[in-house]
Design a protein around this motif. Structure first.
Motif, short mmCIF file in Angstrom:
data_model
loop_
_atom_site.label_atom_id
_atom_site.label_comp_id
_atom_site.label_asym_id
_atom_site.label_seq_id
_atom_site.Cartn_x
_atom_site.Cartn_y
_atom_site.Cartn_z
N ASN A 1 41.87 42.78 -95.47
CA ASN A 1 40.66 42.66 -96.28
C ASN A 1 40.92 41.90 -97.58
OD1 ASN A 1 39.05 44.03 -94.44
ND2 ASN A 1 39.36 46.02 -95.41
N LEU A 2 42.08 42.17 -98.20
CA LEU A 2 42.41 41.46 -99.43
C LEU A 2 42.63 39.99 -99.18
CD1 LEU A 2 43.04 41.39 -102.40
CD2 LEU A 2 45.33 42.26 -101.92
N LEU A 3 43.31 39.64 -98.09
CA LEU A 3 43.51 38.24 -97.77
C LEU A 3 42.18 37.54 -97.50
CD1 LEU A 3 45.35 35.84 -97.14
CD2 LEU A 3 45.58 36.73 -94.81
N ALA A 4 41.30 38.19 -96.74
CA ALA A 4 40.00 37.60 -96.45
C ALA A 4 39.18 37.43 -97.72
CB ALA A 4 39.24 38.47 -95.45
N ALA A 5 39.24 38.43 -98.60
CA ALA A 5 38.50 38.34 -99.86
C ALA A 5 39.00 37.19 -100.72
CB ALA A 5 38.61 39.66 -100.62
N ALA A 6 40.32 37.01 -100.76
CA ALA A 6 40.89 35.90 -101.54
C ALA A 6 40.46 34.56 -100.95
CB ALA A 6 42.40 36.02 -101.58
N ARG A 7 40.42 34.48 -99.63
CA ARG A 7 39.98 33.23 -99.00
C ARG A 7 38.53 32.91 -99.37
NH1 ARG A 7 43.31 34.48 -93.53
NH2 ARG A 7 45.03 33.04 -93.91
N LEU B 1 26.46 32.32 -104.46
CA LEU B 1 25.96 33.41 -103.63
C LEU B 1 25.98 34.75 -104.36
CD1 LEU B 1 27.56 32.50 -100.18
CD2 LEU B 1 25.15 32.29 -100.84
N GLY B 2 26.40 34.75 -105.63
CA GLY B 2 26.46 36.00 -106.37
C GLY B 2 27.61 36.86 -105.92
N ALA B 3 27.42 38.18 -106.00
CA ALA B 3 28.46 39.12 -105.60
C ALA B 3 28.46 39.29 -104.08
CB ALA B 3 28.26 40.47 -106.27
N LEU B 4 29.66 39.35 -103.52
CA LEU B 4 29.83 39.46 -102.07
C LEU B 4 30.77 40.62 -101.76
CD1 LEU B 4 30.45 35.67 -101.40
CD2 LEU B 4 28.32 36.91 -100.95
N VAL B 5 30.56 41.24 -100.62
CA VAL B 5 31.49 42.24 -100.09
C VAL B 5 32.13 41.65 -98.85
CG1 VAL B 5 31.72 44.50 -99.00
CG2 VAL B 5 30.29 44.23 -101.04
N VAL B 6 33.47 41.60 -98.84
CA VAL B 6 34.21 41.07 -97.69
C VAL B 6 35.01 42.20 -97.08
CG1 VAL B 6 36.02 39.47 -96.96
CG2 VAL B 6 34.28 38.73 -98.61
N PHE B 7 34.74 42.46 -95.82
CA PHE B 7 35.36 43.59 -95.13
C PHE B 7 35.36 43.28 -93.64
CE2 PHE B 7 36.56 48.05 -95.12
CZ PHE B 7 36.84 48.31 -96.46
N ASN B 8 36.47 43.55 -92.98
CA ASN B 8 36.53 43.43 -91.52
C ASN B 8 36.17 42.00 -91.08
OD1 ASN B 8 37.13 44.82 -89.10
ND2 ASN B 8 34.96 45.03 -88.63
N ASP B 9 36.59 41.01 -91.89
CA ASP B 9 36.34 39.59 -91.62
C ASP B 9 34.85 39.22 -91.62
OD1 ASP B 9 38.92 38.72 -91.61
OD2 ASP B 9 39.17 38.80 -89.44
N GLU B 10 34.04 40.00 -92.32
CA GLU B 10 32.63 39.68 -92.50
C GLU B 10 32.32 39.54 -93.99
OE1 GLU B 10 30.55 41.73 -88.59
OE2 GLU B 10 30.51 42.80 -90.51
N THR C 1 27.98 47.27 -93.30
CA THR C 1 27.01 46.49 -92.56
C THR C 1 25.85 46.15 -93.50
OG1 THR C 1 25.69 48.36 -91.78
CG2 THR C 1 27.60 47.73 -90.44
N SER C 2 25.01 45.24 -93.06
CA SER C 2 23.79 44.90 -93.81
C SER C 2 22.61 45.10 -92.87
CB SER C 2 23.85 43.45 -94.31
OG SER C 2 24.88 43.28 -95.25
N GLY D 1 28.11 35.70 -93.50
CA GLY D 1 29.22 34.84 -93.14
C GLY D 1 30.31 35.61 -92.43
N GLN D 2 31.28 34.86 -91.91
CA GLN D 2 32.42 35.43 -91.22
C GLN D 2 33.66 34.60 -91.52
OE1 GLN D 2 31.52 35.55 -87.05
NE2 GLN D 2 29.79 36.93 -87.28
N LEU D 3 34.81 35.20 -91.29
CA LEU D 3 36.06 34.45 -91.34
C LEU D 3 36.51 34.20 -89.91
CD1 LEU D 3 36.16 36.30 -94.17
CD2 LEU D 3 38.20 34.86 -94.38
N VAL D 4 36.68 32.93 -89.56
CA VAL D 4 37.03 32.53 -88.20
C VAL D 4 38.27 31.64 -88.27
CG1 VAL D 4 36.25 31.39 -86.10
CG2 VAL D 4 34.60 32.58 -87.56
#
Length: 323
Positions: free
Chosen positions: A121-127, A137-146, A165-166, A173-176
């Motif tokens: 999660n930390l790596l995805a958030a940094a990306r 996009l303002g504030a974002l929550v990055v978790f589980n590659d979403e 979830t939302s 978005g997603q990390l792919v």
């Protein structure tokens, strides 16, 4: 160029016993950070369960993050406990003025358990914080590659690593394959003007009242004497027992009362039902529609608005953005 990382504790920092991982220890345990091309500048703020975080602390982090961005940071990452992460993200979203991404993340499994999710999660958030696609996009929550927008994200499970979830919109978005893919770009909303000072926050009490079956409303007695605002989590599309309708109407004559749904998804309606205690009846009595906002975010917004001195028209306009 760098990414500013602020650590606030939570499960992601748990390392067994009473030891809490510092930001340096957290980043050292994440393979792939070195390949980002941008170093993480770490500031350890607190090491507490997220239940102990305060609005004042979060606003101080936003101030520090603003300074980091002014000094050239590409984006911001905050790690904290997940229990209040959705509220923290919404606080940030209301006051973050910059185009640079402000990303919040954490973990559901600590580093002593099999399959800890914090490093990923930390790596995805940094990306995401580094990504030009995540700007504006303002504030974002990055978790589980979403990637989730702060205004919609919810913690929906007590233990699952897919807890965030939302319900009303899905992830934006997603990390792919290590790439940040933003699938939709919701327009940024007007935030809360001004800065809520600690003394003003301490003096601003906003109650959250969840309506239940056969509710007698006794807990609402005298509330306007002790609180400056109220959020009602009503049934379904914004209903309460008929006996509560005049009680809430009387409160709305003294303090702002925001009507939300306790369901966890969907919007308050305005004109569909017309019985006593229905959404149209309550709005006619002066309650403010919370629209798609869940009760927890509505409470955050109302408290910030009151603490910054906004009046009835400004408060109504701020919630109208969420219809």
């Amino acid at each position: 160029m760098s990414v500013a990382l602020f650590t606030l504790g939570g499960t992601i920092s748990v390392a067994g016993g009473s030891h809490r991982l510092t930001g340096a220890e957290l980043t050292a345990a994440v393979p792939g950070l070195a390949e980002l091309g941008q170093p993480l500048e770490v500031q350890d703020v607190e090491a507490v369960p997220s239940a102990d975080l305060t609005l004042a602390t979060l606003l101080d982090v936003v101030d520090a993050a603003s300074k980091a961005v002014s000094n050239g940071a590409t984006g911001v990452v905050v790690t904290q406990g997940t229990d209040t992460l959705e509220e923290s993200a919404f606080v940030v979203d209301q006051v973050w003025p910059h185009p640079q991404p402000f990303v919040l993340t954490g973990a559901m499994r600590n580093s002593t358990l099999a399959g800890p999710d914090g490093p990923a999660n930390l790596l995805a958030a940094a990306r995401v914080a580094c990504s030009p696609a995540a700007r504006d996009l303002g504030a974002l929550v990055v978790f589980n590659d979403e990637v989730h927008a702060a205004r919609w994200v919810r913690k929906t499970h007590s233990t699952s690593t897919a807890t965030f979830t939302s319900p009303n919109a899905g992830p934006i978005g997603q990390l792919v394959e290590d790439q940040v893919r933003i699938l939709t770009r919701p327009a940024r909303q007007d935030g809360v003007p001004g800065r809520a000072e600690p003394a003003d926050l301490d003096a601003t009490r906003v109650a959250l009242y969840t309506v239940t079956l056969d509710d007698d409303g006794l807990l609402l007695d005298g509330l306007a004497d002790t609180h400056q605002g109220l959020v009602v989590a009503g049934f379904g599309v914004g209903h309460v027992p008929s006996a509560l309708a005049p009680v809430l109407g009387a409160l709305a004559e003294r303090i702002p009362v925001v009507l939300t749904s306790r369901t966890g998804g969907g919007s308050i309606l305005r004109n569909t039902y017309r019985s006593v205690g229905s959404e149209s009846d309550l709005l006619g009595r002066g309650l403010i529609s919370g629209g798609f906002l869940d009760p927890y975010k509505a409470r955050v917004l109302l408290r910030l608005l009151l603490a910054t001195g906004e009046g009835p028209e400004e408060i109504t306009a701020a919630f109208a953005q969420h219809h």
